[in-house]
Design an enzyme around this catalytic site. Sequence first.
Site, PDB file in Angstrom:
ATOM      1  CG  HIS A 110     -99.567  82.236  86.486  1.00 35.72           C
ATOM      2  ND1 HIS A 110    -100.613  81.422  86.089  1.00 35.72           N
ATOM      3  CD2 HIS A 110     -98.807  81.468  87.310  1.00 35.72           C
ATOM      4  CE1 HIS A 110    -100.506  80.238  86.658  1.00 35.72           C
ATOM      5  NE2 HIS A 110     -99.398  80.229  87.406  1.00 35.72           N
ATOM      6  CG  HIS A 139     -88.153  76.132  89.124  1.00 34.45           C
ATOM      7  ND1 HIS A 139     -89.254  75.669  89.798  1.00 34.45           N
ATOM      8  CD2 HIS A 139     -87.820  77.290  89.729  1.00 34.45           C
ATOM      9  CE1 HIS A 139     -89.569  76.506  90.763  1.00 34.45           C
ATOM     10  NE2 HIS A 139     -88.710  77.502  90.745  1.00 34.45           N
ATOM     11  CE1 TYR A 162     -92.800  83.402  94.235  1.00 38.89           C
ATOM     12  CE2 TYR A 162     -93.808  84.731  92.512  1.00 38.89           C
ATOM     13  CZ  TYR A 162     -93.474  83.493  93.037  1.00 38.89           C
ATOM     14  OH  TYR A 162     -93.813  82.346  92.361  1.00 38.89           O
ATOM     15  CD  GLU A 184    -100.714  79.049  90.615  1.00 37.03           C
ATOM     16  OE1 GLU A 184    -100.090  80.134  90.591  1.00 37.03           O
ATOM     17  OE2 GLU A 184    -100.334  78.040  90.008  1.00 37.03           O
ATOM     18  CG  HIS A 238     -97.846  76.862  85.440  1.00 33.42           C
ATOM     19  ND1 HIS A 238     -98.245  76.649  86.740  1.00 33.42           N
ATOM     20  CD2 HIS A 238     -98.076  75.692  84.781  1.00 33.42           C
ATOM     21  CE1 HIS A 238     -98.683  75.412  86.869  1.00 33.42           C
ATOM     22  NE2 HIS A 238     -98.601  74.813  85.698  1.00 33.42           N
TER      23      HIS A 238
END
Length: 453
Positions: A385, A306, A364, A355, A349
């Site tokens: 998160h 990814h 999402y 963010e 992450h």
Amino acid sequence: MDQTSIQTSDGEAATANTLKYMPGFGNDFETESLPGALPQGQNSPQKCNYGLYAEQLSGSPFTAPRGTNERSWLYRIRPSVRHTRRFSNASYPLWKTAPCLDEHSLPLGQLRWDPIPAPAERLTFLEGVRTITTAGDAATQVGMSAHAYVFNEDMVDDYFFNADGELLIVPQLGAIRVFTEMGIMDVEPLEICLIPRGMMFKILKSGEQTVWRGYICENYGAKFTLPDRGPIGANCLANPRDFKTPVAAFEDKETPCRVHVKWCGKFYVTEIGHSPLDVVAWHGNYAPFKYDLRTFSPVGAIRFDHPDPSIFSVLTAPSEDAGTANVDFVIFPPRWLVAEHTFRPPWYHRNIMSEFMGLIHGQYDAKEEGFVPGGISLHNMMLPHGPDALAFEKASNTELKPVKLDHTMAFMFETRYAQQLTKYAAELETLQDNYLECWDGLERKFDGTPGIK
């Protein structure tokens, strides 16, 4: 609003069917709403046609490098000095400016909200702005603020300009008409618009629903521009031709009007006897624009893994440190997922960037439940998160055939600065008290023995 007082470049009343735009990003445009109103071969004639006044609006210092030098010449019914009289203080207590260290009892953590409530009273766009976070310092022109807006009333005789920064507006529910000094833009959900620092405008409802809602990034720093593509090359992501700048349109109205100003975090208002949206012609490269997010051409992994979410950057406002954004505007659009032997949702992450996320419509992929259209999430710098337990299990065990992730549009305002929560956001009734529980199902799988668990 009296439509007959508004004239576009075709000399017609401004309806959705007659609005026109000029394509391109950062172009040097020229446009006139009356024939011959735009001087040719010079900027400041001794006398302008139609009795207009010539005025320059500068978005950069005079001596900025040519590639970043921004200015437009406006030819207007009255010069801007006639659009302000003595100012008096005004109050919009829910619109905050950085630095803002509101006192509240909400501790640090990952946060998520359902959509802000519809107003019980009549509110214009200006009255309906609610600040969620602030970052940096508007007075030194660094950082940004993230706002939500909700309104149900037109700005008929009220006008506004923001000296603190440019406004990136992201409608989520209901289309809006943005009438600026330099023209009119109709902007619907899945489109965005940008209003440059210092530009006069008003916002009107479009459509028949009862409430209009969306998000705003107030950028205090260097203006938004297109990110470098690097080895991607000359195409894909947000292509310049898909940005649309309005043609000239003016409002000739001799009625009592109010001009509201935001300057160094404070609000002021002045009363005048006419509309300030009186630019009959203009040329230059300091101008508003809109952009259809559906025209974004995403790139991604076509074999495995990814990639970093920076590949989804639509616009970036750079800082003095190369590669480190004052604020990025990033989207997560419909796209094909084809990576082999790969956990396809965004990975877990911790990030030096902070963010702020919103969802325009759909789901999402990392949070299929709980993050709803109109909602907000905040993951501040270095707070972990990633996918919730349901998304992790689904993506870890699904058959890895090509899948189109469709009917979705999430976005992110990402900044290098910590985003400070406002008291309004901390005490908002739609704050999800149980957000952290979305990760509770992520149990230990490690038992010391090799093999896929």
